[in-house]
Motif scaffolding. Structure first.
Motif, PDB file in Angstrom:
ATOM      1  N   GLU A  64      -6.865  13.505 -14.733  1.00  0.00           N
ATOM      2  CA  GLU A  64      -7.517  14.269 -13.664  1.00  0.00           C
ATOM      3  C   GLU A  64      -9.039  14.264 -13.809  1.00  0.00           C
ATOM      4  OE1 GLU A  64      -7.785  16.094 -10.169  1.00  0.00           O
ATOM      5  OE2 GLU A  64      -5.876  15.474 -11.039  1.00  0.00           O
ATOM      6  N   ASP A  65      -9.541  14.186 -15.038  1.00  0.00           N
ATOM      7  CA  ASP A  65     -10.983  14.273 -15.263  1.00  0.00           C
ATOM      8  C   ASP A  65     -11.703  12.934 -15.164  1.00  0.00           C
ATOM      9  OD1 ASP A  65      -9.852  13.250 -17.585  1.00  0.00           O
ATOM     10  OD2 ASP A  65     -11.269  14.272 -18.904  1.00  0.00           O
ATOM     11  N   ASP A  66     -11.003  11.847 -14.857  1.00  0.00           N
ATOM     12  CA  ASP A  66     -11.626  10.530 -14.772  1.00  0.00           C
ATOM     13  C   ASP A  66     -12.078  10.252 -13.337  1.00  0.00           C
ATOM     14  OD1 ASP A  66     -12.396   7.854 -14.935  1.00  0.00           O
ATOM     15  OD2 ASP A  66     -10.894   7.433 -16.469  1.00  0.00           O
ATOM     16  N   ALA A  67     -13.265  10.734 -13.014  1.00  0.00           N
ATOM     17  CA  ALA A  67     -13.780  10.629 -11.646  1.00  0.00           C
ATOM     18  C   ALA A  67     -13.914   9.177 -11.196  1.00  0.00           C
ATOM     19  CB  ALA A  67     -15.130  11.344 -11.540  1.00  0.00           C
ATOM     20  N   LEU A  68     -14.362   8.302 -12.079  1.00  0.00           N
ATOM     21  CA  LEU A  68     -14.567   6.908 -11.691  1.00  0.00           C
ATOM     22  C   LEU A  68     -13.263   6.243 -11.259  1.00  0.00           C
ATOM     23  CD1 LEU A  68     -16.353   4.484 -11.282  1.00  0.00           C
ATOM     24  CD2 LEU A  68     -16.125   3.974 -13.730  1.00  0.00           C
ATOM     25  N   LEU A  69     -12.220   6.409 -12.053  1.00  0.00           N
ATOM     26  CA  LEU A  69     -10.947   5.781 -11.681  1.00  0.00           C
ATOM     27  C   LEU A  69     -10.357   6.431 -10.429  1.00  0.00           C
ATOM     28  CD1 LEU A  69      -9.298   4.999 -15.134  1.00  0.00           C
ATOM     29  CD2 LEU A  69     -10.558   3.478 -13.596  1.00  0.00           C
ATOM     30  N   HIS A  70     -10.600   7.716 -10.238  1.00  0.00           N
ATOM     31  CA  HIS A  70     -10.173   8.353  -8.987  1.00  0.00           C
ATOM     32  C   HIS A  70     -10.956   7.758  -7.807  1.00  0.00           C
ATOM     33  CE1 HIS A  70      -7.189  11.348 -10.017  1.00  0.00           C
ATOM     34  NE2 HIS A  70      -7.862  11.575 -11.137  1.00  0.00           N
ATOM     35  N   GLY A  71     -12.217   7.445  -8.029  1.00  0.00           N
ATOM     36  CA  GLY A  71     -13.008   6.795  -6.982  1.00  0.00           C
ATOM     37  C   GLY A  71     -12.443   5.437  -6.604  1.00  0.00           C
ATOM     38  N   TYR A  72     -12.033   4.679  -7.609  1.00  0.00           N
ATOM     39  CA  TYR A  72     -11.396   3.384  -7.328  1.00  0.00           C
ATOM     40  C   TYR A  72     -10.059   3.580  -6.620  1.00  0.00           C
ATOM     41  CZ  TYR A  72     -14.613   0.161  -9.574  1.00  0.00           C
ATOM     42  OH  TYR A  72     -15.719  -0.598  -9.868  1.00  0.00           O
ATOM     43  N   ARG A  73      -9.313   4.588  -7.021  1.00  0.00           N
ATOM     44  CA  ARG A  73      -8.026   4.861  -6.373  1.00  0.00           C
ATOM     45  C   ARG A  73      -8.234   5.216  -4.900  1.00  0.00           C
ATOM     46  NH1 ARG A  73      -4.992   9.706  -6.014  1.00  0.00           N
ATOM     47  NH2 ARG A  73      -2.873   9.254  -5.395  1.00  0.00           N
ATOM     48  N   GLY A  74      -9.177   6.113  -4.633  1.00  0.00           N
ATOM     49  CA  GLY A  74      -9.478   6.484  -3.250  1.00  0.00           C
ATOM     50  C   GLY A  74      -9.929   5.286  -2.434  1.00  0.00           C
ATOM     51  N   SER A  75     -10.773   4.453  -3.029  1.00  0.00           N
ATOM     52  CA  SER A  75     -11.241   3.246  -2.338  1.00  0.00           C
ATOM     53  C   SER A  75     -10.079   2.309  -2.041  1.00  0.00           C
ATOM     54  CB  SER A  75     -12.285   2.525  -3.192  1.00  0.00           C
ATOM     55  OG  SER A  75     -13.417   3.336  -3.378  1.00  0.00           O
ATOM     56  N   GLY A  76      -9.173   2.164  -3.000  1.00  0.00           N
ATOM     57  CA  GLY A  76      -8.002   1.307  -2.796  1.00  0.00           C
ATOM     58  C   GLY A  76      -7.122   1.803  -1.664  1.00  0.00           C
ATOM     59  N   ILE A  77      -6.948   3.111  -1.590  1.00  0.00           N
ATOM     60  CA  ILE A  77      -6.126   3.687  -0.514  1.00  0.00           C
ATOM     61  C   ILE A  77      -6.792   3.446   0.839  1.00  0.00           C
ATOM     62  CG2 ILE A  77      -5.225   5.852   0.431  1.00  0.00           C
ATOM     63  CD1 ILE A  77      -4.859   6.754  -2.547  1.00  0.00           C
ATOM     64  N   ILE A  78      -8.113   3.564   0.896  1.00  0.00           N
ATOM     65  CA  ILE A  78      -8.826   3.271   2.149  1.00  0.00           C
ATOM     66  C   ILE A  78      -8.659   1.797   2.503  1.00  0.00           C
ATOM     67  CG2 ILE A  78     -11.088   3.133   3.268  1.00  0.00           C
ATOM     68  CD1 ILE A  78     -11.896   5.613   1.575  1.00  0.00           C
ATOM     69  N   ILE A  79      -8.800   0.926   1.530  1.00  0.00           N
ATOM     70  CA  ILE A  79      -8.654  -0.511   1.782  1.00  0.00           C
ATOM     71  C   ILE A  79      -7.237  -0.838   2.260  1.00  0.00           C
ATOM     72  CG2 ILE A  79      -8.658  -2.795   0.680  1.00  0.00           C
ATOM     73  CD1 ILE A  79     -10.972  -1.706  -1.113  1.00  0.00           C
ATOM     74  N   MET A  80      -6.252  -0.095   1.778  1.00  0.00           N
ATOM     75  CA  MET A  80      -4.868  -0.338   2.200  1.00  0.00           C
ATOM     76  C   MET A  80      -4.725  -0.186   3.717  1.00  0.00           C
ATOM     77  SD  MET A  80      -1.862  -1.305   1.559  1.00  0.00           S
ATOM     78  CE  MET A  80      -1.566  -1.285  -0.186  1.00  0.00           C
ATOM     79  N   ALA A  81      -5.564   0.640   4.324  1.00  0.00           N
ATOM     80  CA  ALA A  81      -5.526   0.800   5.780  1.00  0.00           C
ATOM     81  C   ALA A  81      -5.726  -0.538   6.483  1.00  0.00           C
ATOM     82  CB  ALA A  81      -6.574   1.813   6.225  1.00  0.00           C
ATOM     83  N   LYS A  82      -6.461  -1.421   5.855  1.00  0.00           N
ATOM     84  CA  LYS A  82      -6.687  -2.756   6.428  1.00  0.00           C
ATOM     85  C   LYS A  82      -5.397  -3.579   6.445  1.00  0.00           C
ATOM     86  CE  LYS A  82      -9.121  -7.014   5.442  1.00  0.00           C
ATOM     87  NZ  LYS A  82     -10.116  -7.714   4.700  1.00  0.00           N
ATOM     88  N   HIS A  83      -4.510  -3.307   5.508  1.00  0.00           N
ATOM     89  CA  HIS A  83      -3.318  -4.136   5.334  1.00  0.00           C
ATOM     90  C   HIS A  83      -2.080  -3.608   6.057  1.00  0.00           C
ATOM     91  CE1 HIS A  83      -5.513  -6.531   2.473  1.00  0.00           C
ATOM     92  NE2 HIS A  83      -5.750  -5.473   1.712  1.00  0.00           N
TER      93      HIS A  83
END
Length: 152
Positions: free
Chosen positions: A48-67
């Motif tokens: 929960e405290d790993d903000a950077l990896l959460h940022g990548y996760r959020g970005s990945g979920i947004i990118i999934m919208a493209k697919h």
């Protein structure tokens, strides 16, 4: 004491290797639904405290919208990913990599989604701080991405 030091150094090395893999998956996620799914799945069980990896996760979920094809699924992925990414940036506002992720997402989204308000702020932050970055791989990753997206 030596054992503790060895364990700590192993943890640091495995974390940096993992982060480089996450960065590669992030780049591949734009072109491949499978890579995008792999990125998201890899990051579903992060601390929960790993903000950077959460940022990548959020970005990945947004990118999934493209697919995905369904407009409701597209918008749902966008909203969920945006909320995760924003929470991560809020948690670690001075993290250049998080600001870079948000910049890349916002600069590549359609205008009608209304998620473009931090582009100038993030670009200025990155330009002011990139030369101070000690991680040379990250520095190169950000520089190349900015050039490829004509944002510098």
């Amino acid at each position: 004491m030596k054992l503790l030091l060895i364990a700590f150094l192993t943890f640091i090395n495995s974390t940096s290797i993992e982060l480089n893999q996450v960065r590669k998956l992030y780049v591949d996620a734009v072109r491949s639904k499978e890579a995008c799914e792999n990125l998201i799945n890899r990051l579903n069980k992060i601390r929960e405290d790993d903000a950077l990896l959460h940022g990548y996760r959020g970005s990945g979920i947004i990118i999934m919208a493209k697919h995905v094809i369904n407009p409701i699924s597209k918008y749902s992925n966008f909203k969920k990913g945006r909320d995760i990414l924003e929470k991560a940036v809020t948690k670690d506002k001075n993290n250049i990599e998080l600001r870079f992720l948000r910049l890349m997402i916002q600069s590549n989204l359609p205008k009608f989604l209304g998620y473009k308000s931090n582009i100038s702020e993030d670009l200025d932050f990155i330009n002011e701080n990139l030369n101070k970055e000690k991680d040379l791989q990250l520095k190169e990753f950000i520089s190349n991405s900015l050039k490829n997206n004509k944002l510098k």
